[in-house]
Design a protein around this motif. Structure first.
Motif, short mmCIF file in Angstrom:
data_model
loop_
_atom_site.label_atom_id
_atom_site.label_comp_id
_atom_site.label_asym_id
_atom_site.label_seq_id
_atom_site.Cartn_x
_atom_site.Cartn_y
_atom_site.Cartn_z
N GLU A 52 0.84 -1.19 0.00
CA GLU A 52 0.00 0.00 0.00
C GLU A 52 0.88 1.24 0.00
OE1 GLU A 52 -2.39 -0.26 3.57
OE2 GLU A 52 -0.90 0.81 4.75
N ASP A 53 0.33 2.35 -0.46
CA ASP A 53 1.03 3.63 -0.38
C ASP A 53 0.82 4.21 1.02
OD1 ASP A 53 1.53 3.18 -3.05
OD2 ASP A 53 -0.02 4.56 -3.76
N GLN A 54 1.89 4.78 1.61
CA GLN A 54 1.80 5.28 2.98
C GLN A 54 2.38 6.70 3.07
OE1 GLN A 54 3.73 2.39 5.51
NE2 GLN A 54 1.95 1.06 5.51
N ARG A 55 1.78 7.51 3.96
CA ARG A 55 2.24 8.88 4.17
C ARG A 55 2.88 9.04 5.54
NH1 ARG A 55 -1.96 13.25 1.46
NH2 ARG A 55 -2.00 12.29 -0.61
N PHE A 56 3.90 9.92 5.59
CA PHE A 56 4.65 10.10 6.82
C PHE A 56 4.98 11.57 7.04
CE2 PHE A 56 5.53 5.96 5.08
CZ PHE A 56 5.41 5.10 6.17
N GLY A 102 14.51 2.79 3.05
CA GLY A 102 13.87 4.06 3.31
C GLY A 102 13.57 4.20 4.79
N ILE A 103 14.08 5.26 5.41
CA ILE A 103 13.98 5.45 6.86
C ILE A 103 13.24 6.75 7.17
CG2 ILE A 103 15.29 5.79 9.00
CD1 ILE A 103 17.58 4.20 7.65
N ASN A 104 12.26 6.68 8.03
CA ASN A 104 11.55 7.87 8.50
C ASN A 104 12.18 8.32 9.82
OD1 ASN A 104 8.12 8.51 9.65
ND2 ASN A 104 9.64 9.92 8.84
N VAL A 105 12.63 9.58 9.86
CA VAL A 105 13.19 10.17 11.08
C VAL A 105 12.14 11.10 11.66
CG1 VAL A 105 15.10 11.45 12.10
CG2 VAL A 105 15.49 10.05 10.05
N ILE A 106 11.65 10.77 12.88
CA ILE A 106 10.47 11.47 13.41
C ILE A 106 10.53 11.54 14.92
CG2 ILE A 106 9.15 9.31 13.49
CD1 ILE A 106 6.69 10.95 12.59
N HIS A 107 9.89 12.55 15.51
CA HIS A 107 9.82 12.68 16.96
C HIS A 107 9.04 11.51 17.56
CE1 HIS A 107 11.65 16.59 17.67
NE2 HIS A 107 11.01 17.07 16.62
N VAL A 108 9.46 11.07 18.74
CA VAL A 108 8.88 9.89 19.39
C VAL A 108 7.37 10.02 19.55
CG1 VAL A 108 8.72 8.68 21.61
CG2 VAL A 108 10.95 9.08 20.57
N GLU A 109 6.88 11.17 20.01
CA GLU A 109 5.44 11.30 20.26
C GLU A 109 4.64 11.26 18.96
OE1 GLU A 109 4.16 11.29 23.46
OE2 GLU A 109 6.26 10.96 24.04
N ASP A 110 5.17 11.80 17.87
CA ASP A 110 4.49 11.68 16.57
C ASP A 110 4.50 10.24 16.09
OD1 ASP A 110 3.91 14.40 16.39
OD2 ASP A 110 5.81 14.86 15.41
N TYR A 111 5.62 9.57 16.29
CA TYR A 111 5.71 8.14 15.97
C TYR A 111 4.66 7.35 16.72
CZ TYR A 111 7.63 3.37 16.47
OH TYR A 111 7.79 2.01 16.53
N LEU A 112 4.52 7.62 18.00
CA LEU A 112 3.57 6.87 18.83
C LEU A 112 2.13 7.09 18.40
CD1 LEU A 112 5.14 7.36 22.37
CD2 LEU A 112 5.09 5.25 21.02
N THR A 113 1.81 8.29 17.97
CA THR A 113 0.45 8.57 17.51
C THR A 113 0.07 7.63 16.38
OG1 THR A 113 0.65 10.89 18.14
CG2 THR A 113 -1.11 10.34 16.60
N GLN A 148 7.24 -2.76 15.90
CA GLN A 148 5.90 -2.25 16.18
C GLN A 148 5.30 -1.80 14.86
OE1 GLN A 148 5.47 -0.39 20.49
NE2 GLN A 148 6.84 0.86 19.29
N ARG A 149 4.05 -2.12 14.65
CA ARG A 149 3.40 -1.76 13.40
C ARG A 149 3.26 -0.24 13.32
NH1 ARG A 149 -2.19 -4.62 12.44
NH2 ARG A 149 -0.86 -6.46 12.57
N TYR A 150 3.85 0.33 12.27
CA TYR A 150 3.89 1.79 12.10
C TYR A 150 3.59 2.13 10.66
CZ TYR A 150 6.04 6.44 11.52
OH TYR A 150 6.28 7.75 11.21
N GLN A 151 2.56 2.92 10.43
CA GLN A 151 2.15 3.24 9.07
C GLN A 151 1.96 4.73 8.88
OE1 GLN A 151 -1.18 0.59 8.79
NE2 GLN A 151 0.10 -1.21 8.80
N GLY A 152 2.75 5.53 9.63
CA GLY A 152 2.73 6.97 9.45
C GLY A 152 1.37 7.58 9.68
N ILE A 153 0.98 8.51 8.80
CA ILE A 153 -0.34 9.13 8.90
C ILE A 153 -1.28 8.58 7.84
CG2 ILE A 153 0.47 11.26 9.99
CD1 ILE A 153 0.48 12.59 7.24
N THR A 154 -0.97 7.36 7.38
CA THR A 154 -1.80 6.71 6.35
C THR A 154 -3.23 6.54 6.84
OG1 THR A 154 0.17 5.49 5.69
CG2 THR A 154 -1.94 4.71 4.82
#
Length: 454
Positions: free
Chosen positions: A83-87, A102-113, A188-194
């Protein structure tokens, strides 16, 4: 301490296509729109030039986003798909294992959301979401700290032991050396803001901001799984032989008194105590029955809080059954392990953990006999993706005069490794009125909740 950032490995392909939805900075330039990067003889080919590494940084961290195309989710699981995913945050491209990562560099609290919305439904109860926010944050920061210790000491990490009679292998996030965690169920399952996060998820993150579980002055390695099957597993039976005091055996069943957060055992009531499930006979009785537990539920309202649409494709998880013919099982084991056992004569339980999960299983074949472990190695070997759990017993049917069974029936308990928080059990506790701290201290025995940063 300040809120840290996390490096999340998202996808691993010879070519990565992505869209910068807002202006991003790289090498003093401001760019946007669709981009393509390709692996080229150990380097990254982008816009006709070769690079060792690329870092695309947002102009506005709070709002700027990028989209990665054709991300594989559910790797090696029955629901694997693209699937296409947004971050939000930055996008880093590196070379790794003759591919691009491909690596997403992001603040912990945004990651957790995102993690909370990706791991379960964003419509779950506030208490469940708050509990999951704390354990996801704890697990993440514990892994980052652990990785730093390994890097600084230059210690060699081994998750593999092998002899002629035994193959023991476990899988953990130490597989990742160039980023902190991956985006799939391996970590941990992480799919950005998808998947759009709801206000209740944002509320749970804000209410617990900076909170972690601790034990003996260290952040807890707060593992979790979908369904423990009624009993908690201990860490050392799934990963390295390092017991954690807060990840101990216990039954997923307690006296209900949410007002006082009474967490005493139901041992005085029939069936309240946990049998010794390392004992084969007691484990078999446990697995073949359906004892009461928080996670022993078919309540669709509760399950919809924990299971996203693709997880709801799995309907039986507290107790389940899988049937293989001789031909199916022998071919499956050969394909999954690369070892030719010949025809399968028997699957013999050798050692079980505290939830009844096998961490050593002997495969007896006409050509070869080998004991394998730990739990995930067993699950991978006996399924085209992952067996629901390694807490199972085996029945053989229509055994030939030569001792070759025509069919194997695996009757099992739970979904996942069963260590730490049981997501379905925690959802039930939340529905019953338990507060998030009571839920956490039920699953992480003797732990404390502390705030690391504001």
């Amino acid at each position: 301490m300040k809120e840290p950032k996390v490096h999340v490995g998202i996808l691993f392909e010879p070519q990565i296509e992505f869209i910068l939805l807002n202006p991003y900075h790289i090498n003093g330039m401001e760019i946007s729109g669709k981009q393509v990067v390709t692996y080229n003889e150990g380097r990254i080919l982008w816009n006709g030039r070769l690079y060792d590494e690329l870092l695309f940084e947002p102009v506005n961290e709070a709002t700027d986003a990028f989209e990665l195309l054709d991300v594989t989710i559910g790797i090696n699981f029955h629901w694997e798909r693209k699937e296409d995913q947004r971050f939000l945050g930055s996008l880093k491209i590196i070379v790794e294992n003759k591919k691009l990562t491909g690596i997403n560099v992001i603040h912990v609290e945004d990651y957790l959301t995102s993690v909370i919305s990706s791991e379960m439904s964003a419509t779950a109860s506030l208490e469940l979401l708050e509990a999951h926010a704390v354990i996801s944050r704890s697990w993440l920061l514990a892994q980052i700290h652990k990785n730093k210790e390994i890097t600084e000491s230059q210690a060699e990490y081994s998750a593999f032991t092998q002899t002629d009679e035994e193959l023991i292998r476990w899988y953990d996030r130490e597989d990742h050396t160039r980023f902190d965690v991956c985006a799939d169920d391996h970590c941990q399952r992480y799919q950005g803001i998808t998947r759009a996060s709801t206000e209740i998820v944002k509320q749970a993150i804000a209410a617990t901001r900076g909170q972690v579980l601790t034990s003996d002055g260290k952040i807890c390695d707060a593992r979790f799984s979908k369904c423990c099957g009624g009993a908690f597993e201990e860490f050392q039976y799934c990963w390295e032989d390092t017991p954690h005091p807060y990840l101990r055996k216990q039954r997923d069943f307690r006296i209900f008194n949410p007002k006082t957060c009474d967490l005493s055992f139901e041992a005085t009531r029939p069936g309240g105590g946990l049998p010794d499930l390392t004992d084969e006979q007691k484990a078999e009785t446990w697995i073949r029955t359906s004892p009461p537990a928080f996670c022993n539920t078919t309540d669709k309202k509760v399950l919809s809080q924990v299971l996203n649409n693709y997880d709801q494709e799995t309907t039986d998880f507290y107790r389940w059954k899988v049937v293989y013919t001789q031909e199916e099982l022998s071919a499956l084991i050969l394909k999954r392990s690369g070892i030719d056992y010949g025809q399968i004569i028997d699957l013999v339980p050798i050692a079980r953990g505290t939830s009844g999960r096998l961490w050593k299983l002997k495969i007896v074949g006409t050509k070869k006999t080998l004991t394998i472990g730990k739990e995930l190695e067993i699950r991978r070997t006996l399924s085209t993706s992952h067996l629901y759990s390694s807490a199972f017993v085996v029945d053989k049917e229509d055994v030939s005069p030569e001792g070759i069974p025509a069919r194997f029936i695996l009757t099992g308990a739970g979904w996942g490794h069963g260590v730490g928080l049981c997501q379905i059990g925690a959802a039930v506790m939340g529905e019953q009125g338990y507060k998030y701290d009571a839920i956490l201290l039920h699953y992480y025995i003797g732990a404390s909740i502390e705030k690391l940063y504001d």
